[in-house]
Design a protein around this motif. Sequence first.
Motif, PDB file in Angstrom:
ATOM      1  N   VAL A 196      38.014  44.852  41.109  1.00  0.00           N
ATOM      2  CA  VAL A 196      37.980  44.694  39.657  1.00  0.00           C
ATOM      3  C   VAL A 196      38.901  43.587  39.171  1.00  0.00           C
ATOM      4  CG1 VAL A 196      37.393  47.113  39.297  1.00  0.00           C
ATOM      5  CG2 VAL A 196      39.800  46.422  39.323  1.00  0.00           C
ATOM      6  N   GLN A 197      39.680  42.992  40.080  1.00  0.00           N
ATOM      7  CA  GLN A 197      40.567  41.903  39.685  1.00  0.00           C
ATOM      8  C   GLN A 197      40.654  40.895  40.824  1.00  0.00           C
ATOM      9  OE1 GLN A 197      44.398  43.133  38.088  1.00  0.00           O
ATOM     10  NE2 GLN A 197      45.256  41.101  38.370  1.00  0.00           N
TER      11      GLN A 197
ATOM     12  N   ASN B 104      37.393  38.033  37.566  1.00  0.00           N
ATOM     13  CA  ASN B 104      35.980  38.171  37.926  1.00  0.00           C
ATOM     14  C   ASN B 104      35.055  37.394  36.997  1.00  0.00           C
ATOM     15  OD1 ASN B 104      37.438  40.917  38.589  1.00  0.00           O
ATOM     16  ND2 ASN B 104      35.788  40.702  40.071  1.00  0.00           N
TER      17      ASN B 104
ATOM     18  N   TYR C 171      35.981  45.783  34.885  1.00  0.00           N
ATOM     19  CA  TYR C 171      36.835  44.763  35.466  1.00  0.00           C
ATOM     20  C   TYR C 171      38.189  44.781  34.751  1.00  0.00           C
ATOM     21  CZ  TYR C 171      32.198  43.457  37.034  1.00  0.00           C
ATOM     22  OH  TYR C 171      30.942  43.497  37.564  1.00  0.00           O
TER      23      TYR C 171
END
Length: 341
Positions: free
Chosen positions: A34-35, A180, A205
Amino acid sequence: MIGKGRASIRQRACAIRVPLAGALAGLACGCRGVQSALDPAADEAARLAALSWSLFIGATVIFIGVMLLLVVAVFAREDRRRWLGHRRTVIAGGIVFPLVTLTALLTFGILLLRDTNAASGDDPLTIEVIGEQYWWRVRYLADGDRPGFATANELRVPVGRPVALAVTSADVVHSIWIPNFAGKLDMIPGRVNTLRFTAEREGVYRGVCAEFCGDQHTRMAFDVIALAPEAFETWRRGEAGEAREPSGPLQEFGKVVFARGGCGSCHVVRGTEAAGHLGPDLTHVGSRRSIGAGSYPNNVGTLAGWIADTQHLKAGARMPSFSSFSGEELRAVASYLDALK
């Protein structure tokens, strides 16, 4: 003795394999999530990831080539390594090769990134994001017949539609970064910069502040939720509405405590007398994934703890601790806020 020797060899081999496996697993995890800038979920991030991978691969190939030359220079017989000292070898390896390689990489980078963060002809969804110590004020502007509204510490965007984030700062220099989706962009007081991207897949995200902005810089994050267009429109209609009325005596009491404690002098709850603008809009705070700009999960317990002892949980935040509330009052106001969805 032989058995012990074999056991020792197996133990040493295991001792080597375990860290190596951990390193490879860590490398693989760093390429997604997510990062992660190497797990693009938008067009802008895909360009940056392509450039990054080309540089990684190119650097690896060059490193291997240099190491092979070093091996030849150290271990080869003198007659087989004499060519390394020739004038032509030095010119080719020290001047021609770097010049050609760096020129090619520069040209590739310029061609690849020339359209990065460029305005598109499509109608973008414009969202204002204002960095403050230490949280994010978010405003969705009116869009056709859809009214504008404010929220905080969370972005929701539709998949497939260009998004333009108009970013600025209310105090010091911040920097918004959603790995992202796009690269970093400074948020400067008195100036509005624009960050553009188009989300390509649904998911949750994480965005962060990438410029040191004070004591709690590392705890200034936000969630970015990419939704299908229909789901986004449903969320937007609900988010633009007023706060729901309390359900049950505990939430009714919580609303009274919220007003009596002066919370409305800093926070807005649309549809009530709370009309402050110093802190985050709390109209639908119960539907957010986290509180404290990504610091804690959002639930009744963390809401109560945050209200009672903000400065212990996030020292330097502009919100004071309300330690004067009783346990019953804290449960009531936290229940009321949790129900604002």
